[in-house]
Write a protein that holds these residues in place. Structure first.
Motif, mmCIF file in Angstrom:
data_model
loop_
_atom_site.group_PDB
_atom_site.id
_atom_site.type_symbol
_atom_site.label_atom_id
_atom_site.label_comp_id
_atom_site.label_asym_id
_atom_site.label_seq_id
_atom_site.Cartn_x
_atom_site.Cartn_y
_atom_site.Cartn_z
ATOM 1 N N UNK A 95 -18.406 -68.136 11.294
ATOM 2 C CA UNK A 95 -17.796 -67.642 10.065
ATOM 3 C C UNK A 95 -16.285 -67.481 10.192
ATOM 4 N N UNK A 96 -15.783 -67.449 11.414
ATOM 5 C CA UNK A 96 -14.338 -67.359 11.679
ATOM 6 C C UNK A 96 -13.707 -66.160 10.984
ATOM 7 N N UNK A 97 -14.399 -65.044 10.993
ATOM 8 C CA UNK A 97 -13.849 -63.829 10.417
ATOM 9 C C UNK A 97 -14.072 -63.672 8.927
ATOM 10 N N UNK A 98 -14.640 -64.685 8.264
ATOM 11 C CA UNK A 98 -14.898 -64.615 6.829
ATOM 12 C C UNK A 98 -16.296 -64.077 6.569
ATOM 13 N N UNK A 99 -16.574 -63.816 5.290
ATOM 14 C CA UNK A 99 -17.907 -63.347 4.925
ATOM 15 C C UNK A 99 -18.918 -64.467 5.094
ATOM 16 N N UNK A 100 -20.126 -64.115 5.494
ATOM 17 C CA UNK A 100 -21.165 -65.109 5.701
ATOM 18 C C UNK A 100 -22.521 -64.464 5.835
ATOM 19 N N UNK A 101 -23.572 -65.257 5.983
ATOM 20 C CA UNK A 101 -24.929 -64.684 6.017
ATOM 21 C C UNK A 101 -25.162 -63.737 7.175
ATOM 22 N N UNK A 102 -24.627 -64.062 8.360
ATOM 23 C CA UNK A 102 -24.882 -63.213 9.526
ATOM 24 C C UNK A 102 -24.230 -61.838 9.353
ATOM 25 N N UNK A 103 -22.943 -61.812 8.997
ATOM 26 C CA UNK A 103 -22.249 -60.530 8.851
ATOM 27 C C UNK A 103 -22.812 -59.726 7.687
ATOM 28 N N UNK A 104 -23.168 -60.405 6.588
ATOM 29 C CA UNK A 104 -23.723 -59.684 5.436
ATOM 30 C C UNK A 104 -25.063 -59.050 5.775
ATOM 31 N N UNK A 105 -25.908 -59.780 6.496
ATOM 32 C CA UNK A 105 -27.217 -59.243 6.870
ATOM 33 C C UNK A 105 -27.074 -58.055 7.812
ATOM 34 N N UNK A 106 -26.222 -58.200 8.827
ATOM 35 C CA UNK A 106 -26.074 -57.130 9.808
ATOM 36 C C UNK A 106 -25.418 -55.894 9.196
ATOM 37 N N UNK A 107 -24.393 -56.081 8.368
ATOM 38 C CA UNK A 107 -23.734 -54.936 7.749
ATOM 39 C C UNK A 107 -24.667 -54.201 6.807
ATOM 40 N N UNK A 108 -25.522 -54.934 6.094
ATOM 41 C CA UNK A 108 -26.475 -54.272 5.209
ATOM 42 C C UNK A 108 -27.476 -53.433 5.975
ATOM 43 N N UNK A 109 -27.681 -53.763 7.254
ATOM 44 C CA UNK A 109 -28.594 -52.981 8.100
ATOM 45 C C UNK A 109 -27.851 -51.960 8.940
ATOM 46 N N UNK A 110 -26.527 -51.819 8.703
ATOM 47 C CA UNK A 110 -25.749 -50.816 9.423
ATOM 48 C C UNK A 110 -25.297 -51.237 10.793
ATOM 49 N N UNK A 111 -25.329 -52.549 11.098
ATOM 50 C CA UNK A 111 -24.908 -53.049 12.406
ATOM 51 C C UNK A 111 -23.504 -53.636 12.266
ATOM 52 N N UNK A 112 -22.558 -53.111 13.022
ATOM 53 C CA UNK A 112 -21.168 -53.560 12.972
ATOM 54 C C UNK A 112 -20.841 -54.252 14.293
ATOM 55 N N UNK A 113 -20.665 -55.576 14.248
ATOM 56 C CA UNK A 113 -20.331 -56.323 15.455
ATOM 57 C C UNK A 113 -18.841 -56.211 15.756
ATOM 58 N N UNK A 114 -18.459 -56.200 17.037
ATOM 59 C CA UNK A 114 -17.030 -56.201 17.372
ATOM 60 C C UNK A 114 -16.396 -57.536 17.039
ATOM 61 N N UNK A 115 -15.064 -57.558 16.968
ATOM 62 C CA UNK A 115 -14.357 -58.798 16.670
ATOM 63 C C UNK A 115 -14.624 -59.835 17.748
ATOM 64 N N UNK A 116 -14.652 -61.105 17.360
ATOM 65 C CA UNK A 116 -14.878 -62.205 18.290
ATOM 66 C C UNK A 116 -13.578 -62.512 19.014
ATOM 67 N N UNK A 117 -13.530 -62.180 20.296
ATOM 68 C CA UNK A 117 -12.312 -62.415 21.075
ATOM 69 C C UNK A 117 -12.305 -63.784 21.738
ATOM 70 N N UNK A 118 -13.441 -64.509 21.683
ATOM 71 C CA UNK A 118 -13.533 -65.841 22.278
ATOM 72 C C UNK A 118 -13.592 -66.855 21.144
ATOM 73 N N UNK A 119 -12.479 -67.548 20.911
ATOM 74 C CA UNK A 119 -12.396 -68.489 19.804
ATOM 75 C C UNK A 119 -12.592 -69.937 20.255
ATOM 76 N N UNK A 120 -13.123 -70.127 21.441
ATOM 77 C CA UNK A 120 -13.269 -71.497 21.933
ATOM 78 C C UNK A 120 -14.322 -72.265 21.146
ATOM 79 N N UNK A 121 -15.332 -71.551 20.671
ATOM 80 C CA UNK A 121 -16.414 -72.231 19.974
ATOM 81 C C UNK A 121 -16.336 -72.024 18.475
ATOM 82 N N UNK A 122 -15.254 -71.409 18.017
ATOM 83 C CA UNK A 122 -15.113 -71.168 16.586
ATOM 84 C C UNK A 122 -14.613 -72.430 15.913
ATOM 85 N N UNK A 123 -15.187 -72.730 14.777
ATOM 86 C CA UNK A 123 -14.762 -73.896 14.030
ATOM 87 C C UNK A 123 -13.544 -73.548 13.191
ATOM 88 N N UNK A 124 -12.567 -74.465 13.090
ATOM 89 C CA UNK A 124 -11.387 -74.175 12.275
ATOM 90 C C UNK A 124 -11.754 -74.061 10.803
#
Length: 640
Positions: free
Chosen positions: A608-637
């Motif tokens: 998702x590269x920091x944008x809204x998406x299915x994974x973040x929306x699902x986890x936030x709705x369940x009260x799960x807050x993931x830390x920021x992704x500090x490894x951008x090697x596998x992130x798509x531009x």
């Protein structure tokens, strides 16, 4: 029947009502006099805070309203707040403070959406409280939010109404049981969080900017600063007929322009700045080059001048004398002015001085609009107010030009261009359900437990879904629903049969579907108990054959298996007796479900590269807050 208290307008508006706590010693005919005195006391008490406030559309106001139907006599007010939602929440703060200062009053407040306080606290309201049964249950009393429960929710309050309570009954319950009807701490915290910062927040909502304006507008704004809102709205909502009046200015000539400082709300300033507009050449309002250091002042002044000209064009220069007479003080003015002096409204200014006169004029204007508010048919329009000031207040252009040298500095408007980080911070603050402990990114990443992801998803799957949708888990400690394994197996036993014939086709015939839909065949009560073991064996055999077929494909390589985990961590044994023995016979290595679940969700989150998406929306709705992704090697531009 009770009076219909629903809205008669489709505009964004908020209604508020103040009721007296029932008192048997009070005669009914005394209500009007008592409530009218409360109006004067409240508006005088609020004057220091409300006089300088700039409202988007209509000001806060109170008036006596006689009883009708099942609604007793009360104090009533309605404010159309337009595009500035902060006006509505400022009124919530005012109502809350009124009930705190005057404990004998109980208040109700709602807007076009209904019980918007419950909407704000939607994540914490009890399940029994729904729009169908929330009428006349939500009040402010003694500065706290109260919710009248339904029967069975508390034993401390007898005779609770199952249906919508009447206003008199609701007032009696609140008076007799003030502590028992208090809203939960979470609901009160959600509402308090929304109005946190007032009254100091008022100054933070203002923006001061330099404007190149006709001298007449400068004189009007000195007397009535609030009219800037009406002018901005007139320009913002202009139509072709309005612009026809601005081809040639008749009231505010461009030749009389001087530089001045104007106070806006941030909402008004943003509305004025963001509008692109080219004036008619015949108007005489010409702008310098965009590189000019005072281009913004010229542009703002031009737009504001168009707004004031539109206001004046909507009314005749010879409007009714009966409306002009409204500017004369009523008999209540003397007592109102005396109360202002007692509350130190004039801040020790010398009577008769220019600053004193400015505050006096603002107080008189506030009194006319909020305390002695006339009927709408007699009230002066903003354009009529502008013309009245121009006719009654003299001004000197040369004196106004001299003031250009001593103008206060402008406010920085960088808040109009929020950076992505600032926007994310605002969104997180608005969506936060609880106060988070400040931690560093390193500490957050080290202490984060990924098992929260798998546990939250499992809790979500175990929830019951109804026609209203799936229920998201509010607390990880909630126990999952019970599961009747016998009924489940009996159901499959009836469908598959104890000796299900093998078939090379994956499709079911029409007769098979008819048998599945038959109520007679699905009667679990008539199930033979001896067929249960056969069904279980058949189901296991069917699943084993599926595993064997999938073992010859590449799909299994996409999952992490327990065998791979054992090679990486040989000291850990993850084999279960029954599962591994069955899997070993089939030549299939068990899949680590939790690890694959977390890995796939994290991969989706990373893409998702920091944008809204299915994974973040699902986890936030369940009260799960993931830390920021500090490894951008596998992130798509992200594409522009």
């Amino acid at each position: 029947m009770e009076e219909n208290m629903k809205f008669a307008t489709v505009e964004d508006a908020v209604e508020y009502r103040l009721f007296l706590i029932p008192d048997e010693a009070r005669e009914p005919e005394e209500h009007k006099e008592i409530l009218q005195k409360y109006v004067e006391r409240i508006m005088t008490w609020l004057a220091p805070m409300l006089v300088p406030y700039i409202w988007q559309n209509q000001p806060f106001n109170l008036k006596y309203k006689p009883g009708k139907g099942g609604v007793p006599a009360h104090i009533y007010g309605m404010t159309k707040f337009g595009d500035n939602i902060e006006d509505e929440w400022f009124i919530v703060y005012i109502i809350k403070q009124i009930t705190k200062e005057f404990p004998e009053l109980v208040a109700r407040i709602e807007d076009n959406d209904g019980e918007f306080l419950l909407i704000e606290a939607a994540d914490f309201v009890p399940k029994w409280l729904e729009p169908d049964n929330s009428d006349n249950r939500v009040f402010f009393h003694r500065g706290e939010l109260c919710i009248i429960p339904v029967p069975g929710k508390t034993k401390a309050v007898p005779s609770l109404p199952a249906m919508t309570p009447t206003i008199p009954l609701a007032l009696s319950i609140i008076s007799a049981h003030p502590k028992e009807v208090l809203a939960s701490e979470a609901i009160r915290a959600a509402v308090n969080r929304r109005i946190r910062g007032y009254p100091g927040k008022i100054q933070a909502s203002l923006h001061r900017a330099h404007c190149f304006l006709p001298a007449g507008i400068v004189a009007v704004l000195k007397q009535r600063p609030r009219l800037v809102a009406a002018a901005v709205q007139a320009f913002y909502l202009r139509d072709p007929i309005d612009l026809r009046a601005c081809r040639v200015f008749k009231t505010f000539l461009p030749e009389t322009r001087v530089m001045t400082s104007v106070t806006f709300t941030k909402c008004l300033y943003a509305q004025l700045v963001q509008q692109r507009f080219v004036p008619d050449r015949r108007s005489g309002y010409r702008l310098p080059s965009p590189s000019h250091p005072q281009y913004r002042a010229y542009e703002l002044g031009m737009k504001l001048a168009h707004g004031f000209e539109i206001l004046c064009s909507r009314c005749s220069a010879h409007f009714s004398d009966s409306r002009k007479s409204l500017v004369t003080p009523s008999p209540l003015w003397a007592s109102f002015l005396e109360s202002l002096k007692k509350n130190d409204y004039f801040k020790g200014l010398i009577e008769g001085s220019a600053p004193y006169q400015e505050r006096l004029e603002m107080a008189r204007n506030y009194f006319q609009l909020s305390v002695n508010r006339p009927e709408s048919s007699l009230a002066m329009s903003p354009g009529e107010e502008v013309l009245t000031v121009l006719q009654t207040v003299p001004f000197d252009i040369e004196e106004l030009k001299k003031e250009e040298a001593i103008l206060p500095p402008e406010d920085d408007d960088q808040w109009l261009d929020l950076s992505p980080d600032q926007l994310d911070q605002l969104l997180q603050e608005a969506a936060s359900k609880k106060e988070l402990q400040p931690t560093s990114k390193e500490e957050e990443e080290q202490n984060y437990d990924l098992t929260q992801v798998s546990q939250s998803v499992k809790a979500f799957i175990s929830k019951v879904s109804t026609h209203k949708g799936a229920e998201l888990p509010r607390d990880a400690s909630e126990a999952p629903i019970t599961f009747d394994a016998d009924s489940f197996l009996n159901y499959f036993d009836k469908i598959l049969g104890p000796k299900a014939p093998e078939s090379d086709s994956d499709d079911l015939d029409e007769e098979d579907f008819e048998s599945l839909d038959s109520e007679e065949d699905l009667d679990l009560d008539t199930q033979e108990p001896g067929s249960l073991k056969g069904t279980l064996d058949s189901l296991k055999s069917y699943m084993a054959r599926m595993d064997q077929e999938l073992a010859h494909t590449s799909i299994g390589k996409s999952f992490t298996t327990r065998k791979q985990m054992n090679k990486e961590h040989p000291s850990q044994s993850t084999n279960s007796d029954e599962e591994d023995s069955g899997a070993g016979d089939c030549g299939v290595t068990p899949v680590d479900v939790d690890l694959n679940l977390v890995s796939n969700i994290l991969e989706s989150y990373s893409s998702q590269a920091g944008l809204a998406g299915p994974a973040s929306n699902l986890l936030q709705s369940m009260g799960v807050q993931l830390p920021d992704n500090s490894d951008h090697r596998h992130s798509k531009p992200v594409r522009d």
